[in-house]
Design an enzyme around this catalytic site. Structure first.
Site, PDB file in Angstrom:
ATOM      1  N   ASP A  64       0.796  -1.247   0.000  1.00 41.63           N
ATOM      2  CA  ASP A  64       0.000   0.000   0.000  1.00 41.63           C
ATOM      3  C   ASP A  64       0.826   1.293   0.000  1.00 41.63           C
ATOM      4  OD1 ASP A  64      -1.912  -1.951   0.227  1.00 41.63           O
ATOM      5  OD2 ASP A  64      -2.708  -1.291   2.140  1.00 41.63           O
ATOM      6  N   GLU A 108      -4.623  -0.811  -1.282  1.00 40.88           N
ATOM      7  CA  GLU A 108      -5.930  -0.835  -0.611  1.00 40.88           C
ATOM      8  C   GLU A 108      -6.858   0.065  -1.421  1.00 40.88           C
ATOM      9  OE1 GLU A 108      -5.985   0.205   3.557  1.00 40.88           O
ATOM     10  OE2 GLU A 108      -8.170   0.148   3.644  1.00 40.88           O
ATOM     11  N   LYS A 146      -6.776  -4.732  -3.050  1.00 39.33           N
ATOM     12  CA  LYS A 146      -7.399  -5.404  -1.895  1.00 39.33           C
ATOM     13  C   LYS A 146      -8.383  -4.476  -1.194  1.00 39.33           C
ATOM     14  CE  LYS A 146      -3.553  -4.342   1.298  1.00 39.33           C
ATOM     15  NZ  LYS A 146      -4.279  -3.566   2.300  1.00 39.33           N
ATOM     16  N   LYS A 156      -7.639  -4.743   4.989  1.00 39.35           N
ATOM     17  CA  LYS A 156      -6.301  -4.403   5.483  1.00 39.35           C
ATOM     18  C   LYS A 156      -5.329  -5.536   5.129  1.00 39.35           C
ATOM     19  CE  LYS A 156      -8.061  -0.685   7.245  1.00 39.35           C
ATOM     20  NZ  LYS A 156      -8.045   0.512   6.358  1.00 39.35           N
ATOM     21  N   VAL A 210       3.230   0.275   4.197  1.00 38.06           N
ATOM     22  CA  VAL A 210       2.510   0.991   5.258  1.00 38.06           C
ATOM     23  C   VAL A 210       1.100   0.448   5.437  1.00 38.06           C
ATOM     24  CG1 VAL A 210       3.850   3.081   4.933  1.00 38.06           C
ATOM     25  CG2 VAL A 210       1.731   2.792   3.628  1.00 38.06           C
ATOM     26  N   THR A 211       0.539   0.723   6.639  1.00 43.29           N
ATOM     27  CA  THR A 211       1.252   1.133   7.833  1.00 43.29           C
ATOM     28  C   THR A 211       1.627  -0.120   8.627  1.00 43.29           C
ATOM     29  OG1 THR A 211      -0.795   1.368   9.147  1.00 43.29           O
ATOM     30  CG2 THR A 211       0.025   3.333   8.020  1.00 43.29           C
ATOM     31  N   CYS A 261      -2.031  -2.461   7.791  1.00 37.67           N
ATOM     32  CA  CYS A 261      -2.057  -3.384   6.652  1.00 37.67           C
ATOM     33  C   CYS A 261      -0.849  -4.314   6.588  1.00 37.67           C
ATOM     34  CB  CYS A 261      -2.209  -2.594   5.354  1.00 37.67           C
ATOM     35  SG  CYS A 261      -3.855  -1.848   5.226  1.00 37.67           S
ATOM     36  N   GLN A 314       8.407 -14.118  21.274  1.00 38.75           N
ATOM     37  CA  GLN A 314       7.996 -15.508  21.482  1.00 38.75           C
ATOM     38  C   GLN A 314       8.569 -16.432  20.393  1.00 38.75           C
ATOM     39  OE1 GLN A 314       3.820 -15.987  22.916  1.00 38.75           O
ATOM     40  NE2 GLN A 314       3.538 -13.896  22.182  1.00 38.75           N
TER      41      GLN A 314
HETATM   42  N1  TIU Z   1      -2.632   0.390   4.297  1.00 35.22           N
HETATM   43  C1  TIU Z   1      -3.045   0.632   5.534  1.00 35.22           C
HETATM   44  O1  TIU Z   1      -2.329   0.429   6.498  1.00 35.22           O
HETATM   45  N2  TIU Z   1      -4.322   1.159   5.671  1.00 35.22           N
HETATM   46  C2  TIU Z   1      -4.713   1.971   6.711  1.00 35.22           C
HETATM   47  O2  TIU Z   1      -5.854   2.391   6.763  1.00 35.22           O
HETATM   48  N3  TIU Z   1      -3.756   2.285   7.629  1.00 35.22           N
HETATM   49  C3  TIU Z   1      -3.891   3.161   8.668  1.00 35.22           C
HETATM   50  O3  TIU Z   1      -2.965   3.229   9.488  1.00 35.22           O
HETATM   51  N4  TIU Z   1      -4.961   3.930   8.754  1.00 35.22           N
END
Ligand code: TIU
Length: 222
Positions: free
Chosen positions: A24, A72, A129, A132, A157-158, A162, A202
């Site tokens: 993303d 996304e 997609k 997430k 990210v993030t 995701c 772990q």
């Molecule tokens: N790609 C992704 O992480 N989508 C999000 O909405 N991330 C947020 O941190 N909001």
């Protein structure tokens, strides 16, 4: 077999079965006026990792290893957007609303595109997609099986949304997952640190984490 120097212990690289998956890296998460900003986030944190993600992608391309990109996004008619996702919270713009870069998080809109510096090249797989995680409601699982991929190196990210969701989906499906620490970012530095810590805790319960230089050195020498 060459190991990648990683935490909590070396990652047993299978060079013939590894791919990079870049999650993303879209304008919507990195530029003002996009989805990330509409949620009230400081998007400049995301822009800072572009050179590192670029370096990691370049290393995989040079080594002849597969690079997969995810985005996304939702269909223009919003048929794959659960009302619970659209309606939650109090964003300045909701998914599907018209913003300065087109409709927020809608496939084909300028703001939904992958950042130009990190754009896919011919032959690279792009997964659109709605969730997430990149396995939910996509063909990713079948594509990986078809290519014999068993290990995934993660960037994007993030970190705690995701990227971590996709790592957990992949881990449950039997993939060995490695997160490139400098090539991922969160809007919240403490969440990035916590996600890295919980992934490798772990005995690598979700996966490994490593530095880009160590990943590139191993893929070039394996
Ligand atoms: N790609 C992704 O992480 N989508 C999000 O909405 N991330 C947020 O941190 N909001």
């Amino acid at each position: 077999m060459t190991d990648i120097k990683a935490q909590p212990f070396p990652f047993p690289l299978q060079r013939e079965a590894v791919a990079l998956i870049v999650i993303d890296m879209q304008r919507d998460f990195a530029e003002p006026g996009g989805f990330g900003a509409s949620l009230g986030n400081d998007v400049s944190r995301i822009t800072k990792i572009i050179p590192d993600v670029k370096r990691l992608i370049a290393g995989f391309r040079l080594a002849g290893l597969p690079v997969i990109h995810t985005m996304e996004c939702h269909r223009p008619d919003l048929s794959d957007l659960p009302p619970a996702k659209r309606d939650r919270g109090n964003p300045s713009l909701r998914i599907g609303d018209l913003g300065p870069m087109g409709r927020i998080l809608i496939a084909g809109e300028p703001g939904t595109a992958i950042l130009p510096e990190l754009a896919p090249i011919d032959g690279e797989i792009i997964i659109e997609k709605p969730g997430k995680g990149a396995f939910y409601a996509t063909g990713l699982g079948d594509i990986l099986k078809g290519k014999g991929i068993k290990q995934l190196v993660f960037a994007g990210v993030t970190t705690e949304v995701c990227v971590q969701t996709t790592m957990r989906e992949a881990n449950d499906r039997g993939y060995e997952c490695l997160l490139a620490e400098e090539a991922t970012e969160s809007y919240f530095p403490e969440f990035k640190a916590a996600a890295i810590a919980m992934i490798r805790a772990q005995g690598a319960i979700v996966g490994w984490t490593a530095h880009i230089d160590d990943i590139l050195e191993a893929i070039n020498h394996a």
